[in-house]
Scaffold this motif. Structure first.
Motif, PDB file in Angstrom:
ATOM      1  N   ALA A  46     -21.062  14.503  52.451  1.00 32.88           N
ATOM      2  CA  ALA A  46     -21.808  15.633  51.888  1.00 32.88           C
ATOM      3  C   ALA A  46     -20.993  16.925  51.976  1.00 32.88           C
ATOM      4  O   ALA A  46     -20.995  17.743  51.042  1.00 32.88           O
ATOM      5  N   VAL A  47     -20.274  17.128  53.078  1.00 30.38           N
ATOM      6  CA  VAL A  47     -19.409  18.308  53.200  1.00 30.38           C
ATOM      7  C   VAL A  47     -18.313  18.271  52.143  1.00 30.38           C
ATOM      8  O   VAL A  47     -17.980  19.282  51.518  1.00 30.38           O
ATOM      9  N   HIS A  48     -17.757  17.086  51.923  1.00 30.24           N
ATOM     10  CA  HIS A  48     -16.723  16.919  50.890  1.00 30.24           C
ATOM     11  C   HIS A  48     -17.272  17.279  49.510  1.00 30.24           C
ATOM     12  O   HIS A  48     -16.596  17.945  48.716  1.00 30.24           O
ATOM     13  N   ARG A  49     -18.484  16.852  49.237  1.00 31.48           N
ATOM     14  CA  ARG A  49     -19.056  17.073  47.906  1.00 31.48           C
ATOM     15  C   ARG A  49     -19.541  18.505  47.688  1.00 31.48           C
ATOM     16  O   ARG A  49     -19.429  19.050  46.592  1.00 31.48           O
ATOM     17  N   TRP A  75     -22.501   5.434  60.440  1.00 34.32           N
ATOM     18  CA  TRP A  75     -22.784   5.739  59.038  1.00 34.32           C
ATOM     19  C   TRP A  75     -23.412   7.124  58.883  1.00 34.32           C
ATOM     20  O   TRP A  75     -23.090   7.866  57.960  1.00 34.32           O
ATOM     21  N   ASP A  76     -24.287   7.516  59.804  1.00 31.06           N
ATOM     22  CA  ASP A  76     -24.929   8.828  59.702  1.00 31.06           C
ATOM     23  C   ASP A  76     -23.891   9.952  59.714  1.00 31.06           C
ATOM     24  O   ASP A  76     -24.025  10.943  58.994  1.00 31.06           O
ATOM     25  N   ASP A  77     -22.852   9.791  60.548  1.00 29.02           N
ATOM     26  CA  ASP A  77     -21.810  10.808  60.612  1.00 29.02           C
ATOM     27  C   ASP A  77     -20.933  10.786  59.355  1.00 29.02           C
ATOM     28  O   ASP A  77     -20.545  11.836  58.832  1.00 29.02           O
ATOM     29  N   LEU A  78     -20.632   9.581  58.862  1.00 29.70           N
ATOM     30  CA  LEU A  78     -19.849   9.469  57.624  1.00 29.70           C
ATOM     31  C   LEU A  78     -20.605  10.077  56.450  1.00 29.70           C
ATOM     32  O   LEU A  78     -20.006  10.720  55.576  1.00 29.70           O
ATOM     33  N   ARG A  79     -21.904   9.881  56.427  1.00 25.31           N
ATOM     34  CA  ARG A  79     -22.725  10.432  55.345  1.00 25.31           C
ATOM     35  C   ARG A  79     -22.664  11.959  55.340  1.00 25.31           C
ATOM     36  O   ARG A  79     -22.612  12.588  54.279  1.00 25.31           O
ATOM     37  N   VAL A  80     -22.631  12.555  56.523  1.00 28.55           N
ATOM     38  CA  VAL A  80     -22.527  14.010  56.624  1.00 28.55           C
ATOM     39  C   VAL A  80     -21.158  14.477  56.138  1.00 28.55           C
ATOM     40  O   VAL A  80     -21.050  15.474  55.406  1.00 28.55           O
ATOM     41  N   LEU A  81     -20.093  13.778  56.541  1.00 29.54           N
ATOM     42  CA  LEU A  81     -18.749  14.140  56.082  1.00 29.54           C
ATOM     43  C   LEU A  81     -18.655  14.067  54.564  1.00 29.54           C
ATOM     44  O   LEU A  81     -18.057  14.939  53.918  1.00 29.54           O
ATOM     45  N   ARG A 122     -12.825  23.056  54.479  1.00 28.19           N
ATOM     46  CA  ARG A 122     -11.724  22.289  53.889  1.00 28.19           C
ATOM     47  C   ARG A 122     -11.507  21.018  54.694  1.00 28.19           C
ATOM     48  O   ARG A 122     -11.393  21.062  55.915  1.00 28.19           O
ATOM     49  N   LEU A 123     -11.451  19.882  54.010  1.00 27.21           N
ATOM     50  CA  LEU A 123     -11.216  18.608  54.678  1.00 27.21           C
ATOM     51  C   LEU A 123      -9.725  18.402  54.900  1.00 27.21           C
ATOM     52  O   LEU A 123      -8.912  18.622  53.994  1.00 27.21           O
ATOM     53  N   GLU A 124      -9.390  17.981  56.116  1.00 24.25           N
ATOM     54  CA  GLU A 124      -8.009  17.639  56.410  1.00 24.25           C
ATOM     55  C   GLU A 124      -7.654  16.312  55.739  1.00 24.25           C
ATOM     56  O   GLU A 124      -8.532  15.532  55.342  1.00 24.25           O
ATOM     57  N   ALA A 125      -6.358  16.068  55.611  1.00 22.11           N
ATOM     58  CA  ALA A 125      -5.907  14.841  54.934  1.00 22.11           C
ATOM     59  C   ALA A 125      -6.454  13.592  55.620  1.00 22.11           C
ATOM     60  O   ALA A 125      -6.788  12.599  54.969  1.00 22.11           O
ATOM     61  N   GLU A 126      -6.582  13.630  56.957  1.00 23.73           N
ATOM     62  CA  GLU A 126      -7.072  12.463  57.694  1.00 23.73           C
ATOM     63  C   GLU A 126      -8.511  12.116  57.351  1.00 23.73           C
ATOM     64  O   GLU A 126      -8.958  10.998  57.614  1.00 23.73           O
ATOM     65  N   ALA A 127      -9.249  13.079  56.780  1.00 19.96           N
ATOM     66  CA  ALA A 127     -10.654  12.834  56.463  1.00 19.96           C
ATOM     67  C   ALA A 127     -10.844  12.057  55.164  1.00 19.96           C
ATOM     68  O   ALA A 127     -11.907  11.478  54.936  1.00 19.96           O
ATOM     69  N   LEU A 128      -9.809  12.032  54.308  1.00 19.98           N
ATOM     70  CA  LEU A 128      -9.988  11.460  52.975  1.00 19.98           C
ATOM     71  C   LEU A 128     -10.254   9.957  53.020  1.00 19.98           C
ATOM     72  O   LEU A 128     -11.031   9.431  52.222  1.00 19.98           O
ATOM     73  N   ALA A 129      -9.609   9.253  53.947  1.00 18.40           N
ATOM     74  CA  ALA A 129      -9.864   7.811  54.070  1.00 18.40           C
ATOM     75  C   ALA A 129     -11.297   7.562  54.500  1.00 18.40           C
ATOM     76  O   ALA A 129     -11.945   6.608  54.040  1.00 18.40           O
ATOM     77  N   LEU A 130     -11.816   8.421  55.376  1.00 16.16           N
ATOM     78  CA  LEU A 130     -13.209   8.268  55.795  1.00 16.16           C
ATOM     79  C   LEU A 130     -14.165   8.573  54.653  1.00 16.16           C
ATOM     80  O   LEU A 130     -15.205   7.929  54.511  1.00 16.16           O
ATOM     81  N   VAL A 131     -13.818   9.561  53.835  1.00 15.91           N
ATOM     82  CA  VAL A 131     -14.636   9.869  52.663  1.00 15.91           C
ATOM     83  C   VAL A 131     -14.684   8.661  51.735  1.00 15.91           C
ATOM     84  O   VAL A 131     -15.732   8.293  51.207  1.00 15.91           O
ATOM     85  N   ALA A 132     -13.522   8.007  51.551  1.00 11.96           N
ATOM     86  CA  ALA A 132     -13.458   6.845  50.664  1.00 11.96           C
ATOM     87  C   ALA A 132     -14.333   5.702  51.180  1.00 11.96           C
ATOM     88  O   ALA A 132     -15.044   5.050  50.418  1.00 11.96           O
TER      89      ALA A 132
END
Length: 312
Positions: free
Chosen positions: A16-19, A8-14, A61-71
């Protein structure tokens, strides 16, 4: 690919980068240094086996593969926020019952593990069954189905479309399919490990192509995998799930197996129950990770196959 579950800590960082658009801004929002943000993103990329963030002079810039993790990160964040709004543990006390097929049972267990670490007062009952339980009559709180419901009081969320393939043990493939390719006329002489329900779409697909030999049938997915690993025949397996079983060898087919869409279905009123809503978000997150594994596996398969379609 490590196929390690993301923290979760890593997902939270991703998220934040997205936002916030840059590693620097994400770190400032989270109270972390830029180097720590970069290290967390790197750890997440290693865990998932794919590149997630591309740094440019204009930002990140987030790659397409990152969007599911962002969700899925957003889902967890919303679940935590709902917990805080609900006033504590009493809001999540009770049972969540989910009905789904045997092949998805591991996903339900993983979702329960994650959700119940935060909410140990929630009990989860995952029931494997082929029939569509009556969600209107509350036979279950959640159902995972391969088509949308027709009831106006039920809501469906499309989780993704699963692609399947045929896999066999190294020994079986070396003896029976040395080319690692099944042509149109090859199905009749091969052994297959399948579900015990002959009318299931994937099994029917095999029969329509001439498959006649089924030395092992079972409605238990784990049993089918064990039989295939023991050399009993070729087994049908979701592409993403197969990445967790490197001892199984993929077989190229003359035509792809039917893809199967999956939907998470619940009664409209269940959206008001925090434990049901929260567990649903956790299951969506697990399914999203499976879709990432599937995408990576399909890309790797395409890279191995030259333009003519034959294996190298």
């Amino acid at each position: 690919m490590q196929n390690k579950l993301p923290a979760w800590d890593d997902l939270r960082v991703l998220l934040a980068v997205h936002r916030h658009g840059t590693l620097l801004a994400a770190g400032q929002a989270l109270g972390l240094s830029t180097s720590t943000v970069a290290r967390r993103i790197g750890a997440l990329e290693r865990d998932m086996g794919v590149a997630l963030v591309h740094r440019t002079t204009q930002g990140s810039r987030l790659e397409a593969e990152a969007l599911a993790l962002v969700a899925l990160a957003q889902g967890f964040e919303q679940s935590l926020a709902a917990h805080r709004r609900g006033g504590g543990q009493r809001t999540f006390s009770g049972v969540v019952r989910i009905s789904l097929s045997d092949g998805l049972m591991a996903g339900a267990a993983e979702a329960a593990n994650r959700f119940c670490r935060q909410h140990p007062e929630t009990f989860v009952e995952a029931v494997s069954e082929l029939r569509f339980v009556d969600l209107v009559a509350r036979e279950a709180d959640l159902g995972i189905r391969n088509r949308r419901s027709s009831s106006p009081v039920l809501i469906d969320k499309h989780l993704g479309t699963i692609e399947s393939g045929l896999y066999g043990s190294e020994d079986y493939v070396a003896r029976r399919v040395p080319s690692r390719v099944l042509a149109v006329g090859d199905y009749a002489v091969q052994d297959f490990v399948v579900d015990d329900a002959a009318d299931r779409v994937p099994t029917k697909w095999l029969v329509d192509r001439g498959a006649r030999r089924f030395p092992f049938r079972s409605n238990a997915f784990e049993a089918r995998l064990l039989a295939a690993k023991g050399g009993r025949g070729l087994v049908l397996c979701a592409v993403g799930e197969a990445t967790r079983h490197p001892e199984l060898v993929p077989i190229d087919l003359e035509a792809p197996l039917p893809s199967i869409p999956f939907f998470l279905t619940m009664h409209k009123d269940m959206r008001k129950v925090p434990r049901v809503k929260g567990f649903a978000a956790a299951f969506e997150a697990v399914f999203a990770e499976h879709m990432l594994l599937q995408a990576a596996a399909l890309a790797a398969r395409a890279a191995r196959r030259p333009a003519g379609g034959q294996r190298r």
